[in-house]
Design a protein around this motif. Structure first.
Motif, PDB file in Angstrom:
ATOM      1  N   GLU A 129     -15.747-101.175  -0.628  1.00 11.10           N
ATOM      2  CA  GLU A 129     -16.121-101.874   0.603  1.00 11.10           C
ATOM      3  C   GLU A 129     -15.221-103.089   0.868  1.00 11.10           C
ATOM      4  O   GLU A 129     -14.994-103.464   2.021  1.00 11.10           O
ATOM      5  N   ARG A 130     -14.714-103.699  -0.191  1.00 11.11           N
ATOM      6  CA  ARG A 130     -13.892-104.903  -0.023  1.00 11.11           C
ATOM      7  C   ARG A 130     -12.392-104.623  -0.156  1.00 11.11           C
ATOM      8  O   ARG A 130     -11.582-105.544  -0.123  1.00 11.11           O
ATOM      9  N   ALA A 131     -12.032-103.371  -0.294  1.00 15.16           N
ATOM     10  CA  ALA A 131     -10.640-103.030  -0.573  1.00 15.16           C
ATOM     11  C   ALA A 131      -9.691-103.433   0.551  1.00 15.16           C
ATOM     12  O   ALA A 131      -8.628-104.011   0.306  1.00 15.16           O
TER      13      ALA A 131
ATOM     14  N   TYR B 140     -12.649-108.462  -8.532  1.00 19.12           N
ATOM     15  CA  TYR B 140     -12.994-108.926  -9.871  1.00 19.12           C
ATOM     16  C   TYR B 140     -11.751-109.225 -10.706  1.00 19.12           C
ATOM     17  O   TYR B 140     -11.826-109.911 -11.723  1.00 19.12           O
ATOM     18  N   SER B 141     -10.602-108.701 -10.272  1.00 15.85           N
ATOM     19  CA  SER B 141      -9.362-108.937 -11.005  1.00 15.85           C
ATOM     20  C   SER B 141      -8.210-109.010 -10.014  1.00 15.85           C
ATOM     21  O   SER B 141      -8.105-108.163  -9.111  1.00 15.85           O
ATOM     22  N   VAL B 142      -7.338-110.014 -10.168  1.00 13.81           N
ATOM     23  CA  VAL B 142      -6.184-110.138  -9.286  1.00 13.81           C
ATOM     24  C   VAL B 142      -5.113-110.955  -9.992  1.00 13.81           C
ATOM     25  O   VAL B 142      -5.407-111.863 -10.768  1.00 13.81           O
ATOM     26  N   GLY B 143      -3.857-110.611  -9.739  1.00 17.68           N
ATOM     27  CA  GLY B 143      -2.767-111.366 -10.347  1.00 17.68           C
ATOM     28  C   GLY B 143      -1.427-110.793  -9.955  1.00 17.68           C
ATOM     29  O   GLY B 143      -1.329-109.704  -9.376  1.00 17.68           O
TER      30      GLY B 143
ATOM     31  N   LEU C  69      -8.551-115.278  -3.479  1.00 16.46           N
ATOM     32  CA  LEU C  69      -9.165-113.950  -3.378  1.00 16.46           C
ATOM     33  C   LEU C  69     -10.442-113.829  -4.202  1.00 16.46           C
ATOM     34  O   LEU C  69     -11.421-113.224  -3.752  1.00 16.46           O
ATOM     35  N   ARG C  70     -10.460-114.423  -5.385  1.00 13.07           N
ATOM     36  CA  ARG C  70     -11.614-114.232  -6.262  1.00 13.07           C
ATOM     37  C   ARG C  70     -12.619-115.365  -6.154  1.00 13.07           C
ATOM     38  O   ARG C  70     -13.813-115.131  -5.924  1.00 13.07           O
ATOM     39  N   GLU C  71     -12.127-116.603  -6.299  1.00 16.35           N
ATOM     40  CA  GLU C  71     -13.061-117.728  -6.348  1.00 16.35           C
ATOM     41  C   GLU C  71     -13.633-118.079  -4.986  1.00 16.35           C
ATOM     42  O   GLU C  71     -14.848-118.261  -4.848  1.00 16.35           O
ATOM     43  N   LYS C  72     -12.810-118.189  -3.968  1.00 21.09           N
ATOM     44  CA  LYS C  72     -13.285-118.601  -2.646  1.00 21.09           C
ATOM     45  C   LYS C  72     -13.957-117.469  -1.879  1.00 21.09           C
ATOM     46  O   LYS C  72     -15.015-117.653  -1.264  1.00 21.09           O
TER      47      LYS C  72
ATOM     48  N   PHE D  52      -4.402-110.417   0.097  1.00 26.11           N
ATOM     49  CA  PHE D  52      -3.328-110.446  -0.902  1.00 26.11           C
ATOM     50  C   PHE D  52      -1.979-110.636  -0.209  1.00 26.11           C
ATOM     51  O   PHE D  52      -1.193-111.526  -0.548  1.00 26.11           O
ATOM     52  N   VAL D  53      -1.714-109.796   0.786  1.00 30.76           N
ATOM     53  CA  VAL D  53      -0.442-109.871   1.504  1.00 30.76           C
ATOM     54  C   VAL D  53      -0.323-111.194   2.255  1.00 30.76           C
ATOM     55  O   VAL D  53       0.758-111.802   2.300  1.00 30.76           O
ATOM     56  N   ALA D  54      -1.425-111.682   2.825  1.00 30.43           N
ATOM     57  CA  ALA D  54      -1.395-112.969   3.525  1.00 30.43           C
ATOM     58  C   ALA D  54      -1.004-114.096   2.575  1.00 30.43           C
ATOM     59  O   ALA D  54      -0.244-115.005   2.951  1.00 30.43           O
ATOM     60  N   GLU D  55      -1.494-114.061   1.343  1.00 33.08           N
ATOM     61  CA  GLU D  55      -1.136-115.091   0.372  1.00 33.08           C
ATOM     62  C   GLU D  55       0.338-114.998  -0.034  1.00 33.08           C
ATOM     63  O   GLU D  55       0.994-116.009  -0.281  1.00 33.08           O
ATOM     64  N   LEU D  56       0.845-113.783  -0.094  1.00 32.53           N
ATOM     65  CA  LEU D  56       2.274-113.629  -0.399  1.00 32.53           C
ATOM     66  C   LEU D  56       3.122-114.243   0.716  1.00 32.53           C
ATOM     67  O   LEU D  56       4.104-114.951   0.445  1.00 32.53           O
ATOM     68  N   TYR D  57       2.746-113.989   1.959  1.00 29.97           N
ATOM     69  CA  TYR D  57       3.485-114.580   3.075  1.00 29.97           C
ATOM     70  C   TYR D  57       3.313-116.100   3.116  1.00 29.97           C
ATOM     71  O   TYR D  57       4.256-116.840   3.419  1.00 29.97           O
ATOM     72  N   ARG D  58       2.115-116.574   2.802  1.00 26.06           N
ATOM     73  CA  ARG D  58       1.866-118.022   2.835  1.00 26.06           C
ATOM     74  C   ARG D  58       2.705-118.748   1.792  1.00 26.06           C
ATOM     75  O   ARG D  58       3.054-119.917   1.967  1.00 26.06           O
TER      76      ARG D  58
END
Length: 411
Positions: A307-309, A283-286, A275-278, A316-322
């Motif tokens: 704008e990015r919300a 600016y904050s996620v965890g 979410l942040r680097e790629k 975020f949800v896609a990563e949880l499912y992945r």
């Protein structure tokens, strides 16, 4: 239990747990009293917070100023606070000074003055802290996330509600003290350069006559829902996501912890990387594992621009499912190193260890040794984690949004 650890329950129901830390000159004490936000009186949410401040404003033979000066002269680093289940009082100093301070802490929880002037100041401080949450949207997200995710009353904001605090009176606080400040189910934990017998004798001397009244049972209700939007005028959107996990006492606890570490264990965790680097979405996620007695959850946060919300929530949800598709051996190895490093660092702090063994006793009814925790982490295999993730797909989700616009929820 090894010679490093000790526990004893006194006839009044107070439990003492200790950890001897060879080589330390200091010691730390944590005292947990069963007066938390979850068992605040009906319609007086925040009462424990006000009471936790009020009991420090004079106790035993000392008025408020004398008590503060006495604890300062002992050189104590001290703190207090209210959680879901307990009010916590903690201190650390040279070991002999911590033992000496027990007299004052016994006065605080057994013989506080509860003065009117102190009540008004304590209530005003609680109202100010509550108002300050509006300036801390990340804190607000987690307060609302707990409120909407945990069963009631465990999701209550221990800081209270404005209306409830305003109608709280000194008489109610005094009655509340008589009801909730008791020895039964209280826990006192010490860690550091201590002698078990000396500590036990000191606790018996100053806390032995503390009343052992049984606590009142709680009525547990389902959470209010799985989605909450709070509109604010801001250039940022704050997102909270939670879903159920296993409790700390479950056989799969360490497996679940490893999975969460792979998801969000530092800057190499999946959430930060994806979410942040790629993508540069936020600016904050965890995310992290969170627990109460008998309950476990994963709670996550992301802070981003308006704008990015939507893209942030979707990703975020896609990563949880992945995550349910499994993790690699490299991810697991990195997660183990990170978690064990935090354990080693906490093992070098008397304050951290006092808090940890108090928590262990409350959740498990026993103390876990550091070697036990380390061995449990080492024993987890990647096949275990992936089998667990396959059988425990994330969701259903509780989602909280704090920002100017609602977002489309993932299906």
């Amino acid at each position: 239990m090894s010679e490093r650890y000790f526990q004893h329950t006194f006839p009044n129901g107070l439990t003492l747990v200790c950890e001897k830390m060879p080589g330390m000159q200091s010691a730390a004490m944590t005292l947990l009293v069963p007066a938390g936000g979850a068992n605040d009186p009906p319609d007086y949410c925040g009462a424990a917070t006000v009471l936790g401040e009020l009991v420090l404003r004079g106790a035993g033979p000392r008025d408020s100023r004398q008590l503060t000066e006495y604890l300062d002269r002992l050189g104590l680093q001290r703190s207090s606070g209210v959680g879901v289940h307990h009010t916590r009082f903690a201190c650390a100093a040279v070991a002999a000074r911590v033992i000496e301070a027990m007299d004052a802490y016994a006065d605080i929880v057994q013989r506080p003055h509860l003065p009117e002037a102190g009540f008004l100041a304590a209530r005003d401080l609680a109202l100010q802290a509550l108002a300050g949450i509006d300036d801390e949207p990340r804190s607000k997200v987690f307060i609302k996330l707990r409120e909407w995710h945990w069963p009631s009353p465990f999701g209550r904001n221990a800081m209270g509600q404005k209306d409830d605090l305003q109608k709280l009176t000194l008489e109610l606080c005094r009655a509340d003290f008589a009801t909730r400040y008791h020895a039964r189910d209280s826990i006192i934990a010490l860690a550091g350069n201590i002698d078990f017998q000396q500590v036990k004798d000191a606790v018996q001397r100053v806390f032995g006559s503390w009343n052992g009244r049984a606590p009142q049972p709680l009525k547990v209700l389902p959470p209010p829902g799985n989605y909450h939007f709070e509109q604010t005028s801001s250039e940022q959107t704050h997102i909270g996501i939670a879903y159920r996990s296993v409790p700390e006492t479950h056989p799969d606890y360490y497996t679940a912890r490893m999975a969460v570490e792979c998801l969000s264990g530092g800057m190499s965790g999946r959430l930060f990387t994806e979410l942040r680097e790629k993508r540069g979405l936020c600016y904050s996620v965890g995310a992290s594992y969170s627990s109460l007695k008998g309950y476990g959850s994963v709670m996550g946060y992301a802070g981003t621009t308006n704008e990015r919300a939507q893209a942030t929530l979707d990703c975020f949800v896609a990563e949880l499912y992945r995550l349910s598709e499994g993790v690699s051996q490299q991810e697991l190895d990195r997660a183990k190193i990170g978690l064990k490093a935090s354990i080693i660092m906490s093992g070098e702090s008397t304050s951290a260890r006092a808090g940890a063994i108090a928590h262990d006793y409350f959740i498990r009814g026993r103390i876990r040794t550091l070697d036990e925790i380390s061995a449990a982490i080492d024993s987890i295999r990647v096949e275990q984690v992936n089998e667990y993730l396959k059988n425990n797909r994330p969701g259903p989700f509780t989602i909280v949004i704090v920002g100017p616009r609602e977002l489309k929820l993932p299906t």
